[in-house]
Write a protein that holds these residues in place. Structure first.
Motif, mmCIF file in Angstrom:
data_model
loop_
_atom_site.group_PDB
_atom_site.id
_atom_site.type_symbol
_atom_site.label_atom_id
_atom_site.label_comp_id
_atom_site.label_asym_id
_atom_site.label_seq_id
_atom_site.Cartn_x
_atom_site.Cartn_y
_atom_site.Cartn_z
ATOM 1 N N UNK A 192 6.293 3.841 10.435
ATOM 2 C CA UNK A 192 6.766 5.177 10.784
ATOM 3 C C UNK A 192 6.002 6.206 9.957
ATOM 4 N N UNK A 193 5.297 7.098 10.653
ATOM 5 C CA UNK A 193 4.488 8.111 9.972
ATOM 6 C C UNK A 193 5.224 9.445 10.009
ATOM 7 N N UNK A 194 5.954 9.744 8.953
ATOM 8 C CA UNK A 194 6.755 10.966 8.840
ATOM 9 C C UNK A 194 7.611 11.200 10.087
ATOM 10 N N UNK A 195 8.483 10.256 10.419
ATOM 11 C CA UNK A 195 9.203 10.330 11.696
ATOM 12 C C UNK A 195 10.214 11.455 11.781
ATOM 13 N N UNK A 196 10.541 12.093 10.651
ATOM 14 C CA UNK A 196 11.570 13.141 10.685
ATOM 15 C C UNK A 196 11.008 14.529 10.427
ATOM 16 N N UNK A 203 17.111 3.951 10.598
ATOM 17 C CA UNK A 203 16.148 3.191 9.795
ATOM 18 C C UNK A 203 16.871 2.171 8.918
ATOM 19 N N UNK A 204 17.989 2.591 8.333
ATOM 20 C CA UNK A 204 18.761 1.667 7.493
ATOM 21 C C UNK A 204 19.241 0.463 8.301
ATOM 22 N N UNK A 235 10.032 -2.593 7.591
ATOM 23 C CA UNK A 235 9.767 -1.187 7.921
ATOM 24 C C UNK A 235 8.942 -0.547 6.806
ATOM 25 N N UNK A 236 7.876 0.157 7.196
ATOM 26 C CA UNK A 236 7.105 0.967 6.247
ATOM 27 C C UNK A 236 7.104 2.397 6.755
ATOM 28 N N UNK A 237 7.476 3.329 5.894
ATOM 29 C CA UNK A 237 7.617 4.729 6.304
ATOM 30 C C UNK A 237 6.819 5.630 5.366
ATOM 31 N N UNK A 260 16.700 7.895 -0.216
ATOM 32 C CA UNK A 260 17.855 7.537 0.617
ATOM 33 C C UNK A 260 17.624 6.275 1.429
ATOM 34 N N UNK A 261 16.429 6.119 1.999
ATOM 35 C CA UNK A 261 16.260 5.073 3.017
ATOM 36 C C UNK A 261 15.527 3.826 2.540
ATOM 37 N N UNK A 262 14.786 3.909 1.433
ATOM 38 C CA UNK A 262 13.910 2.784 1.087
ATOM 39 C C UNK A 262 14.454 1.953 -0.067
ATOM 40 N N UNK A 263 14.023 0.705 -0.080
ATOM 41 C CA UNK A 263 14.309 -0.181 -1.205
ATOM 42 C C UNK A 263 13.091 -0.327 -2.125
ATOM 43 N N UNK A 264 11.898 -0.102 -1.559
ATOM 44 C CA UNK A 264 10.651 -0.183 -2.319
ATOM 45 C C UNK A 264 9.870 1.095 -2.066
#
Length: 255
Positions: free
Chosen positions: A175-179, A194-195, A203-205, A215-219
């Motif tokens: 996802x390339x800056x989806x928001x 996404x969560x 998922x890579x954002x 908020x959305x990532x673990x790494x």
């Protein structure tokens, strides 16, 4: 640290646009069923690196990629790998919603049709419904699947594009800056989506928003001037970064 399996691994990746050295010796492992955020200032190389992961840079004549990128241990740049088939396994959602000028149904059905994933109409109907449910859009559009996808709101269009990407049953979702083009309410809906997607996908954002990454990532991977400066667990990157450049970016001194 988690014990999740590595889905994709990049080692010594270098990217040039003509004479411009855009990505410099980047190595990173992406864990399965995990959201990995790529952060950094504009022009730092995070989107360029993201596009390496499904060979989207192949479409740019002056772009040259070196190094190794593996998906489940397979070199994705091997000459025997079909980029079209690779992009079915590694889907992508872009910065601005880009639904096709087709119906909602045909937007989602497009990928399964060209990849032969649905032998019958009933199979295709099921794939479309499952993808729209995955994208948290089914209840909003189930009664107007023949309406044009371009008639949806911005946030719905982006979720439609996510449904289109996951309809080919990929293993990785980029996802390339989806928001970046969405209002706060639509952004919240996509972040919640996404969560939920991490139950099934790696998922890579790419995001300019450090708050969103938190908020959305673990790494989280921090890029600066084409270099991967620091990569680790999101909480650690934001609260106790190892590199001074990471701390400077997070505190707003660079960026």
């Amino acid at each position: 640290m988690t014990n999740k399996p590595i889905k994709m691994s990049a080692n010594g990746v270098q990217v040039w646009y003509g004479d411009t050295h855009a990505i410099k010796d980047v190595s990173v492992d992406l864990e399965d069923r995990t959201v990995t955020a790529f952060i950094g200032p504009s022009g730092c190389g995070k989107s360029t690196f993201l596009r390496c992961l499904n060979r989207m840079n192949d479409t740019i004549d002056i772009c040259r990629v070196e190094g190794d990128i593996h998906l489940d241990g397979q070199d994705i740049y091997d000459r025997r790998v079909d980029p079209v088939q690779l992009r079915a396994r590694v889907g992508m959602v872009f910065q601005k919603p880009n639904p096709f000028p087709k119906s909602i149904y045909d937007n989602v059905a497009y990928g399964p049709r060209i990849h032969g994933l649905a032998p019958t109409r009933a199979d295709l109907d099921q794939l479309v419904e499952e993808a729209l449910r995955h994208a948290a859009l089914w209840e909003e559009v189930k009664d107007r699947l023949t309406a044009p996808g371009t008639g949806l709101s911005g946030g719905q269009q982006q979720r439609l594009c996510i449904a289109r990407a996951i309809a080919t049953q990929p293993e990785v979702l980029l996802m390339d800056e989806p928001c970046s083009a969405l209002d706060p309410i639509a952004t919240g809906q996509v972040e919640e989506l996404i969560a939920n997607l991490t139950k099934d996908f790696c998922v890579a954002i790419v995001t300019h928003s450090m708050q969103q990454a938190a908020r959305v990532s673990q790494r989280t991977a921090f890029f600066h001037l084409g270099n991967l400066v620091e990569y680790g667990e999101t909480g650690q990157i934001f609260t106790n970064p190892v590199d001074k450049r990471t701390e400077s970016y997070i505190t707003g001194r660079i960026g």
